[in-house]
Design a protein around this motif. Sequence first.
Motif, short mmCIF file in Angstrom:
data_model
loop_
_atom_site.label_atom_id
_atom_site.label_comp_id
_atom_site.label_asym_id
_atom_site.label_seq_id
_atom_site.Cartn_x
_atom_site.Cartn_y
_atom_site.Cartn_z
N ASP A 66 0.81 -1.22 0.00
CA ASP A 66 0.00 0.00 0.00
C ASP A 66 0.84 1.26 0.00
O ASP A 66 0.34 2.35 -0.33
N THR A 67 2.10 1.16 0.39
CA THR A 67 2.94 2.37 0.52
C THR A 67 4.14 2.35 -0.43
O THR A 67 5.14 3.02 -0.15
N VAL A 68 4.05 1.59 -1.51
CA VAL A 68 5.15 1.58 -2.48
C VAL A 68 5.30 2.99 -3.06
O VAL A 68 4.33 3.55 -3.59
N PRO A 69 6.47 3.60 -2.98
CA PRO A 69 6.65 4.96 -3.53
C PRO A 69 6.61 4.95 -5.06
O PRO A 69 6.60 3.91 -5.71
N ASP A 70 6.60 6.15 -5.63
CA ASP A 70 6.52 6.31 -7.08
C ASP A 70 7.92 6.19 -7.68
O ASP A 70 8.77 7.04 -7.43
N PRO A 71 8.18 5.13 -8.47
CA PRO A 71 9.52 5.00 -9.05
C PRO A 71 9.83 6.09 -10.07
O PRO A 71 11.00 6.46 -10.27
N ASP A 72 8.79 6.62 -10.73
CA ASP A 72 9.03 7.67 -11.74
C ASP A 72 9.59 8.93 -11.11
O ASP A 72 10.37 9.65 -11.73
N ARG A 73 9.20 9.20 -9.84
CA ARG A 73 9.74 10.38 -9.16
C ARG A 73 11.24 10.21 -8.91
O ARG A 73 12.01 11.15 -9.13
N GLU A 74 11.64 9.01 -8.44
CA GLU A 74 13.07 8.77 -8.24
C GLU A 74 13.83 8.88 -9.55
O GLU A 74 14.93 9.45 -9.61
N GLN A 75 13.25 8.33 -10.61
CA GLN A 75 13.88 8.41 -11.93
C GLN A 75 14.04 9.88 -12.35
O GLN A 75 15.08 10.30 -12.87
N ALA A 76 12.98 10.67 -12.12
CA ALA A 76 13.01 12.09 -12.52
C ALA A 76 14.05 12.86 -11.73
O ALA A 76 14.73 13.75 -12.28
N LEU A 77 14.21 12.55 -10.45
CA LEU A 77 15.23 13.24 -9.64
C LEU A 77 16.63 12.90 -10.13
O LEU A 77 17.53 13.76 -10.15
N GLY A 78 16.84 11.63 -10.54
CA GLY A 78 18.13 11.28 -11.13
C GLY A 78 18.39 12.05 -12.41
O GLY A 78 19.51 12.55 -12.65
N ASP A 79 17.35 12.16 -13.26
CA ASP A 79 17.49 12.94 -14.49
C ASP A 79 17.82 14.40 -14.18
O ASP A 79 18.66 15.02 -14.85
N LEU A 80 17.14 14.96 -13.17
CA LEU A 80 17.35 16.35 -12.81
C LEU A 80 18.77 16.60 -12.31
O LEU A 80 19.40 17.61 -12.65
N ILE A 81 19.29 15.68 -11.49
CA ILE A 81 20.66 15.85 -10.99
C ILE A 81 21.65 15.88 -12.15
O ILE A 81 22.57 16.73 -12.19
N LEU A 82 21.47 14.97 -13.11
CA LEU A 82 22.40 14.96 -14.25
C LEU A 82 22.22 16.18 -15.13
O LEU A 82 23.20 16.75 -15.64
N ALA A 83 20.96 16.63 -15.31
CA ALA A 83 20.72 17.79 -16.16
C ALA A 83 21.24 19.08 -15.53
O ALA A 83 21.66 20.00 -16.24
N ARG A 84 21.21 19.14 -14.21
CA ARG A 84 21.70 20.35 -13.51
C ARG A 84 23.03 20.03 -12.80
O ARG A 84 23.31 20.54 -11.73
N TYR A 85 23.82 19.22 -13.43
CA TYR A 85 25.08 18.75 -12.84
C TYR A 85 25.93 19.90 -12.32
O TYR A 85 26.51 19.85 -11.23
N ALA A 86 26.01 20.99 -13.11
CA ALA A 86 26.88 22.12 -12.74
C ALA A 86 26.37 22.85 -11.52
O ALA A 86 27.13 23.58 -10.86
N ASP A 87 25.05 22.67 -11.18
CA ASP A 87 24.47 23.37 -10.04
C ASP A 87 24.50 22.54 -8.75
O ASP A 87 23.96 22.98 -7.74
N VAL A 88 25.10 21.36 -8.82
CA VAL A 88 25.13 20.48 -7.66
C VAL A 88 26.51 20.54 -7.01
O VAL A 88 27.48 20.01 -7.56
N PRO A 89 26.64 21.20 -5.86
CA PRO A 89 27.95 21.26 -5.19
C PRO A 89 28.35 19.88 -4.65
O PRO A 89 27.52 19.04 -4.36
N GLN A 90 29.64 19.68 -4.50
CA GLN A 90 30.16 18.45 -3.92
C GLN A 90 30.07 18.52 -2.39
O GLN A 90 30.33 19.57 -1.79
N GLY A 91 29.65 17.42 -1.75
CA GLY A 91 29.71 17.32 -0.30
C GLY A 91 28.57 17.97 0.44
O GLY A 91 28.71 18.25 1.63
N VAL A 92 27.41 18.22 -0.21
CA VAL A 92 26.26 18.80 0.49
C VAL A 92 25.18 17.73 0.64
O VAL A 92 25.11 16.78 -0.13
N ALA A 93 24.32 17.93 1.67
CA ALA A 93 23.27 16.95 1.95
C ALA A 93 21.99 17.24 1.19
O ALA A 93 21.15 16.35 1.02
N ARG A 94 21.80 18.47 0.72
CA ARG A 94 20.63 18.80 -0.09
C ARG A 94 20.90 20.03 -0.93
O ARG A 94 21.77 20.84 -0.60
N VAL A 95 20.17 20.14 -2.00
CA VAL A 95 20.34 21.26 -2.91
C VAL A 95 19.00 21.56 -3.56
O VAL A 95 18.15 20.68 -3.72
#
Length: 541
Positions: free
Chosen positions: A296-325
């Motif tokens: 009943d509580t299986v999360p949405d896999p498409d959201r995780e996939q989309a966040l991975g896509d977003l990290i790669l697309a905004r690679y230059a905006d992701v600092p190294q060594g931070v817990a959130r951005v």
Amino acid sequence: MRWDAPLLASLARTLDDRLRGARLRAVAPDFDAQRMALHFREATLLIRLHPNEAGVFLLDAAEPPPEARPLASKLRGVSTPADDRILIFSFLRVRGRPAEADLVVEWITNRHNLVLTEGPDRIARMVFHTRDGDRPVRQGQPWRLPEPQLREGRDGPVSLERWREVVGALEPGREGRRALLSTFAWTSPLNAAALLRLDPEEGWRRWSELGAIARGERDPDPVLLDTDRGLQPYPLALPGAAHRPMASLLAAIEEATRARGVEAAPTLIPASLLDRLDRHLESLRARCARLEEQLDTVPDPDREQALGDLILARYADVPQGVARVTLTDFEGAAVEVSLDPTLSPHENARARYDEAARIRRAAERLPGLVAEARTAWEAAASLRERADAGDVTADELRSALPDTATGGSGDTGAPLPYRRYTSSGGLEIRVGRGSRRNDDLTFRHSAPDDIWLHARDVAGAHVILRWPHDGNPPARDLAEAAVLAALGSKARTSGSVPVDWTRRKYVRKPRKAPPGLVTPGRVQTVFVEPDPRLEVKLRAE
């Protein structure tokens, strides 16, 4: 159900008529349930002492269980001391010494007991309840009869004149009953009130009939009395009490027991085996609930996939060594993304993709696991119903229960060398209970391809993750097993614990190594936080 001297004397005669000369094979005590089964060639006699289900039941012949105690002998007879609440089964061994053996069943108020004695001196060899005091009952000591009450009429009739002399002035209340009980044999709380309600001559006649039955001078007329405490077997009807005739006292005892709802049928299944079934049933119920909650509580896999896509697309905006951005998604909205500060942006994206894949696998696998768990629970519940109805044998129940549902070897209640847990993905995890038991778990309670885990460089529990497949187990299940290994080690208070893991077949025991010391090969390592809340969540039982 209450017992008095007339009832037990009549029961002794009934059993003597049915079983005298029968060949006894073995006795099977069940101390937890306070009962004993006597396995004769011709039948099985079940004696239950527990106050809530006391009785004697004659069942079909059954094979003695493995834990039964052999006692090859012939029943010489069943008797009871005059005016007392004790049954004595006397046996003569067909081989072995001493030749005499007695099984003594005491139904004395607050002293229910069962004692197996040997020899003419009746040395107690098995005692259900050790007693001290003025008449001690202890294993290895002689068993002796209670001092006789020596009430009038114990050995023969009492005249009507003597009865009138005592009873004529008595009132039916408590004091009158007390005076009657202290004077005349065979009277008891079961019959005293009824005898006092009659005129002295009729009361004496009924009491005389009761004494004649108890002394074996006339046959009983078994009935079920309808009393304020429920149905009560008795060897004859009592005035003022509704009753129903019965074919025998044994039938009356079984009917009264069934009416109390103790059991649909007397059973020879050991109480410890039923406890195993109940624990197994509860484990399956908890597994069903856990898997259904996960489904009943299986999360949405498409959201995780989309966040991975977003990290790669905004690679230059992701600092190294931070817990959130905070990143701008493809529609222009601001999205806060959590990160693992120890990983690079590419590795964080990969972790999102791995999580999405894991969620999809779980979504595909969980419906089948839920259906499988429900089927297993329904089968165990049906088995419990059959056990309550006396429609299943102990051997059938043993074969149906997995070894992991037992509390030990056989039905002795000795613990297994591990505790059981179930991972979020439904895999079984076994955690060792100490250094000696660690070895037992690793080399006797695991398969070669199972995953073996242990906290690195500290003393701790061996952990087995059951995994009968090729390839590595799911990362989440492995991590949960690693957390249990960390919690079972001396590093349990650390913030992060390295846990080594490998296939169990690569674990070796060096010669002369102390208990718990092994040498694993092809080791890989995971780092986990020893969170006690996870241990509670994963408990299988």
